[in-house]
Design a protein around this motif. Structure first.
Motif: not given
Ligand SMILES: [Zn+2]
Length: 241
Positions: A47-48, A98, A102, A138-139
């Motif tokens: 991710d990210d 994603h 974010h 996200p999360k």
């Molecule tokens: Zn993330």
């Protein structure tokens, strides 16, 4: 993750179709050949990213292992590092959305959240010629409104069931000790972050310690149809590698 959230996740995963809401690939057909039936198939996800240093490191580690991964990328970072998005796709990994910045689903309006999803979707298509419906909020947060809109938009929401907590790793010993403690189950979806330094080290530790027992595949192996090659819209020049 709180007990209540884990419970909700488990219930949702039990009732919704797997190609629309995936927490683990357990029970989905393995592409492992029958002669090698002890090999467990897992999906490592990142991710990210992309990140100028850590994403290439992860890609190198996956190539060394002969494994595939799935990258849930942030649109604004993809716009800054298009060559890494193209490298991810060219090397046979899956790519997912994603959001553009974010944005936490719990802190963002449904309209803005959807706009970020659409903007990222369009960018990824323009950069790669690939259209993906793989989506990780996200999360891992979802509100009923966001869930409904993603569902209506045909997105496949992919969460995870194994979290090595690479965000709290601070030295090379940590990936090694986690990989030795990890007992793989077929269908595990592992959460890592290629925005952080240790994702590549986790892949190397895992493939070094358990290469005979496990293999990482792209989520698209379990959910065919979630990623398609489609022509780039007219007027847009596809960026070559
Ligand atoms: Zn993330």
């Amino acid at each position: 993750m709180s007990v209540a959230r884990q419970l909700v996740k488990k219930i949702m995963a039990g009732v919704l179709p797997r190609d629309r809401f995936l927490v683990s690939g357990q029970g989905l057909s393995a592409s492992v050949d029958s002669e090698n039936s002890t090999l467990k198939e897992i999906a490592i996800t990142f991710d990210d990213g992309p990140h100028p240093e850590w994403t290439p490191d992860v890609l190198d580690a996956l190539a060394e292992a002969g494994w595939k991964g799935t990258f849930f990328v942030i649109g604004e970072r993809a716009a800054e590092l298009p060559h890494l998005i193209q490298r991810i796709v060219v090397e046979g990994h899956a790519i997912g959305n994603h959001t553009y910045t974010h944005s936490d689903p719990k802190q963002t309006s449904t309209a803005k959240f959807q706009e970020e999803v659409r903007r990222t979707d369009k960018l990824l298509n323009e950069l790669t010629g690939v259209r993906t419906v793989l989506m990780r909020p996200p999360k891992g947060h979802l509100t009923p409104g966001k869930f409904r809109e993603l569902w209506r938009g045909g997105q496949s929401i992919v969460l995870w069931n194994v979290d090595p907590q690479d965000f709290s790793m601070s030295d090379e010993a940590a990936p090694m000790s986690w990989s030795h403690s990890y007992v793989a189950e077929h269908g595990d979806v592992i959460l890592l972050h290629d925005r952080l330094p240790y994702a590549g080290a986790v892949v190397r530790a895992l493939s070094g310690a358990q290469q005979e027992q496990i293999r990482s595949v792209a989520i698209t192996n379990w959910l065919p149809g979630t990623q398609r090659t489609i022509p780039v819209p007219p007027g847009v020049t596809a960026v070559s590698r």
